[in-house]
Scaffold this motif. Structure first.
Motif, PDB file in Angstrom:
ATOM      1  N   PRO A   1     -24.779  13.996  12.053  1.00 33.47           N
ATOM      2  CA  PRO A   1     -26.060  14.342  11.411  1.00 33.47           C
ATOM      3  C   PRO A   1     -27.254  14.353  12.350  1.00 33.47           C
ATOM      4  O   PRO A   1     -28.337  14.750  11.942  1.00 33.47           O
TER       5      PRO A   1
ATOM      6  N   PRO B   1     -24.421  23.804   2.302  1.00 32.72           N
ATOM      7  CA  PRO B   1     -25.473  22.985   2.895  1.00 32.72           C
ATOM      8  C   PRO B   1     -26.431  23.793   3.754  1.00 32.72           C
ATOM      9  O   PRO B   1     -26.183  24.951   4.071  1.00 32.72           O
TER      10      PRO B   1
ATOM     11  N   TYR C   1     -35.642  21.037   2.176  1.00 25.16           N
ATOM     12  CA  TYR C   1     -34.944  20.267   1.132  1.00 25.16           C
ATOM     13  C   TYR C   1     -34.468  21.207   0.036  1.00 25.16           C
ATOM     14  O   TYR C   1     -35.269  21.945  -0.553  1.00 25.16           O
TER      15      TYR C   1
ATOM     16  N   ALA D   1     -19.942  22.427   5.017  1.00 22.06           N
ATOM     17  CA  ALA D   1     -21.032  22.257   5.972  1.00 22.06           C
ATOM     18  C   ALA D   1     -20.605  22.690   7.365  1.00 22.06           C
ATOM     19  O   ALA D   1     -19.512  22.380   7.823  1.00 22.06           O
TER      20      ALA D   1
ATOM     21  N   ARG E   1     -30.060  15.490   9.850  1.00 23.20           N
ATOM     22  CA  ARG E   1     -29.616  15.959   8.552  1.00 23.20           C
ATOM     23  C   ARG E   1     -28.935  14.789   7.828  1.00 23.20           C
ATOM     24  O   ARG E   1     -27.721  14.609   7.913  1.00 23.20           O
ATOM     25  N   PRO E   2     -29.698  13.963   7.126  1.00 23.96           N
ATOM     26  CA  PRO E   2     -29.095  12.802   6.455  1.00 23.96           C
ATOM     27  C   PRO E   2     -28.170  13.180   5.316  1.00 23.96           C
ATOM     28  O   PRO E   2     -27.326  12.381   4.911  1.00 23.96           O
ATOM     29  N   SER E   3     -28.332  14.390   4.759  1.00 28.17           N
ATOM     30  CA  SER E   3     -27.442  14.862   3.708  1.00 28.17           C
ATOM     31  C   SER E   3     -27.352  16.371   3.808  1.00 28.17           C
ATOM     32  O   SER E   3     -28.083  17.010   4.564  1.00 28.17           O
ATOM     33  N   ASP E   4     -26.440  16.955   3.026  1.00 32.57           N
ATOM     34  CA  ASP E   4     -26.285  18.395   3.041  1.00 32.57           C
ATOM     35  C   ASP E   4     -27.493  19.117   2.471  1.00 32.57           C
ATOM     36  O   ASP E   4     -27.622  20.331   2.628  1.00 32.57           O
ATOM     37  N   ARG E   5     -28.387  18.403   1.804  1.00 33.69           N
ATOM     38  CA  ARG E   5     -29.534  19.024   1.155  1.00 33.69           C
ATOM     39  C   ARG E   5     -30.847  18.830   1.914  1.00 33.69           C
ATOM     40  O   ARG E   5     -31.823  19.508   1.609  1.00 33.69           O
ATOM     41  N   LEU E   6     -30.883  17.931   2.871  1.00 33.47           N
ATOM     42  CA  LEU E   6     -32.139  17.599   3.541  1.00 33.47           C
ATOM     43  C   LEU E   6     -31.976  17.697   5.052  1.00 33.47           C
ATOM     44  O   LEU E   6     -30.993  17.213   5.618  1.00 33.47           O
ATOM     45  N   SER E   7     -32.946  18.321   5.697  1.00 36.97           N
ATOM     46  CA  SER E   7     -32.971  18.367   7.158  1.00 36.97           C
ATOM     47  C   SER E   7     -34.403  18.228   7.630  1.00 36.97           C
ATOM     48  O   SER E   7     -35.354  18.594   6.935  1.00 36.97           O
TER      49      SER E   7
END
Length: 702
Positions: free
Chosen positions: A466, A43, A566, A56, A521-527
């Motif tokens: 997150p 991530p 992303y 992560a 960071r709503p997901s491991d791919r987006l910050s």
């Protein structure tokens, strides 16, 4: 020395890393498995640094630590791997191109200083003043400079990309570890050790006769690491009289002895250059002068800088003793055309030395306290003289023999009363003891003593993993320039005993900065990170009459910066950021001067990277866009707007076996767009930029 196997392992580790500040995707090299392909990555790390390919990792601001990423503010870390994907070319300031809100000015005037600024600070031009910059603990701002680059400029031309391990860009004056010039923030640069790199040799060619040859020798023997970097650069430049010859040499030895890591390094830098100065925009548009021409006389300069640094740090962890000692001799001249046959010729001939001693106390994962002291002495001659037809005259604009000493003590503590909350408090106290011998106006020679205290407070709240909320209120300062304290007419005059004025009431210029922001960071791919700032300078120094400098009021800056990272797939990643300076105002402008500061209202940045296995090797494609808009300037009190500036950077690299091949290009679509411009009574003067710059390089690893 590193062989092919070590180089592959290093490439694999770097490729697996995700650079948190930009969210760049680095898949594993195909050579590791012997087949082309990609590997799913870990991530994105939010607050900077490098992330491995495992699970992560938590957000870093809420952790107890001595690194920049633990501060309650926006921090961007530029890694060694990211620097390889940038079109750095002749200007090392291009390493800041992707940092949200930072303006990286391509001055394109030879080795005249490194153009970068942030948070609406531009009081001293574009040469890095108002940002405290250090390399391996050694301050880089030159408060004594009379070479035409303002007060506290930064000269980083002695650095090359192959020397740099990481760059931390800290927004705002929240860290107590940085003193003079820490108003907009700080930049900490760490150089590589010999065990970090593979030995290599590279050749680079670019438009306008750009040529670079670079040799890197890195290795380790019985725990002693050695890194030697030599870099020879030549270019004729875009403009007719633009020439730069630059030689850089760097040698660093590092070794762990007991519980400490020791390093010693030496660097030598020298350059010789010519430049074409600025051109009048109305004359350019009217066609009376060409974009590549020289108006009046061309400018010129040269520089020579030798630096010796010794460092000690704990070998493992943050706790323990740190110290730095350094010495450098700094010689630099620059002739700026200021008439049909005259130059303003500035010379700095300085010996600079000092050190820092720090101890970091750490109590488990709940508290830390860093206390320390530093001292810096800057001694020698600095003047600006009138040259006529490239020959010196008897007339001087300024001439100082200075002995400037700054002492500082500081403390910075972090404490976690509960797991989700971290508090930070820090304070600096700095004292100035100056002896200024004004050779132009000898009866204006004086001593100067003053001090300044700058507290810092902040907190980080992590209500759930997150989300990270941060805020701080902090003060920073800039030392007064010699010409503020011992002043006189700025006209070119012969040396004399009479005249001039002593302004011993001038005090260090202080700012108070307020920040609030969040990282999500709503997901491991987006910050995403967003921050708002409000800055008040309660002691702006201005010239109120010839030879008289006073602190007349506040300068206010308000702004917001937001960024997104992303990771679309295991091979494709993107970033985007927007910076908006809402207000940058002088409360009490001098007569005939506009109230708005000359800083861009809008800064847009975006980019994409694709990296994957290809034909038994690895291909990396980068595309970056950079746009500045809404930059005001004044002709008298008449407010106008500069042309927009847009820059696109493309780079493709292919790693195969022991070779790396790269091609790159920089494109500027706006004919009169420029990063460096000034308003004058005759209109805007600019530094024209080429519409297209192309280059290619090859590097062999051994």
């Amino acid at each position: 020395m590193y062989g092919q196997g070590n180089r592959i392992r290093r490439l694999t580790m770097a490729s697996a890393a995700l650079t948190g500040s930009f969210g760049l995707c680095m898949p594993l090299a195909a050579q590791e498995s012997g087949t082309a392909g990609s590997t799913e990555l870990g991530p994105i790390e939010i607050s900077g640094g490098r992330q491995g390919s495992g699970a992560a990792q938590p957000l870093m601001r809420g952790k107890i630590g001595s690194t920049a990423q633990s501060l309650p503010t926006a921090v961007t870390t530029i890694t060694e791997e990211e620097i390889r994907t940038l079109n750095v070319d002749r200007d090392i300031s291009n390493i800041y191109r992707r940092v949200p809100g930072v303006v990286a000015n391509n001055i394109d005037q030879g080795d005249t200083g490194n153009g970068f600024r942030m948070r609406g600070f531009a009081t001293n031009g574009t040469h890095g003043a108002d940002v405290a910059v250090s390399v391996d603990g050694v301050p880089q701002n030159i408060p004594s400079s009379q070479g035409g680059a303002g007060h506290g400029p930064v000269f980083l031309e002695w650095l090359t990309p192959q020397m740099i391990k990481r760059v931390d860009v800290i927004k705002g004056p929240v860290s107590a570890l940085y003193g003079d010039q820490n108003r907009a923030g700080a930049v900490n640069i760490e150089t590589l050790d010999g065990g970090d790199v593979a030995s290599s040799v590279g050749v680079d060619v670019a438009s306008f006769d750009g040529r670079r040859t670079n040799l890197v020798l890195g290795g380790e023997h019985e725990g002693l690491q050695s890194l030697l970097v030599t870099d020879i650069y030549r270019t004729n430049g875009y403009r007719k009289a633009a020439e730069t010859e630059r030689d850089n040499y760097f040698w660093k030895l590092s070794k762990v002895i007991g519980e400490a890591k020791y390093s010693v390094r030496f660097s030598h830098y020298e350059s010789d250059f010519k430049n074409d100065g600025y051109l009048n925009l109305p004359a350019l548009k009217a066609g009376t002068i060409g974009r590549r021409d020289t108006d009046n006389l061309y400018g010129f300069g040269n520089a020579n800088r030798n630096t010796y640094v010794f460092n000690r740090a704990p070998a493992d962890g943050d706790a323990g003793l740190y110290y730095t000692a350094y010495y450098e001799d700094f010689r630099r001249v620059r002739g700026i055309s200021n008439g049909t046959n005259t130059h303003n010729y500035g010379k700095d001939d300085r010996d600079i030395y000092g050190g820092r001693l720090t101890y970091n106390f750490v109590h488990e994962d709940t508290a830390s306290l860093m206390v320390g002291t530093d001292v810096r002495r800057d001694k020698g001659d600095a003047f600006r003289r009138q040259y006529r037809n490239f020959a010196p005259t008897q007339n001087f604009y300024h001439d100082f023999d200075m002995d400037l000493i700054t002492y500082g003590v500081f403390a910075q503590g972090q404490y976690k009363p509960i797991d989700s909350l971290k508090l930070l408090a820090g304070v600096r106290h700095d004292r100035f003891d100056y002896a200024i011998d004004n050779l132009k106006f000898r009866n204006a020679s004086t001593g100067y003593n003053s001090s300044v205290t700058t507290p810092k407070f902040g907190l980080v709240w992590t209500p759930f993993e997150p989300l990270e909320l941060f805020t701080n209120v902090a003060q920073g300062f800039r030392s007064p320039a010699a010409e503020y304290i011992s002043s006189g007419s700025g006209s070119a005059l012969p040396l004399r005993d009479t005249g001039g004025q002593i302004n011993d009431s001038v005090r260090p210029s202080k700012v108070k900065s307020y920040d609030i922001g969040f990282t999500l960071r709503p997901s491991d791919r987006l910050s995403t990170t967003t921050e708002f700032y409000y800055i008040q300078n309660d002691s702006e120094t201005v010239q109120t009459s010839p030879g008289v400098y006073e602190q007349v009021g506040d300068t206010t800056r308000k702004g917001v910066e937001t960024s997104f990272n992303y990771q679309a797939t295991s091979t494709l990643s993107t970033y985007a950021s927007y910076g908006r300076i809402i207000d940058a105002l002088i409360t009490n402008p001098a007569p005939g001067i506009g109230a708005r500061l000359v800083v861009p209202e809008h800064t847009y940045k975006a980019g994409v990277q694709y990296r994957d296995g290809f034909m038994g090797g690895q291909i990396t494609l980068n595309a970056d866009a950079y746009h500045l808009g809404g930059i005001p300037y004044y002709v008298g009190t008449d407010k106008r707007t500069m042309p927009a500036y847009t820059r696109y950077d493309l780079r493709a690299s292919y790693d195969y076996s022991d070779y790396q091949f790269s091609v790159y290009g920089t494109f500027r679509p706006h004919r009169y767009g420029t990063e460096v411009a000034y308003g004058t009574n005759s209109g805007l003067v600019i530094v024209p930029q080429p519409s297209t710059t192309l280059g290619a390089s090859v590097r062999y690893f051994f």
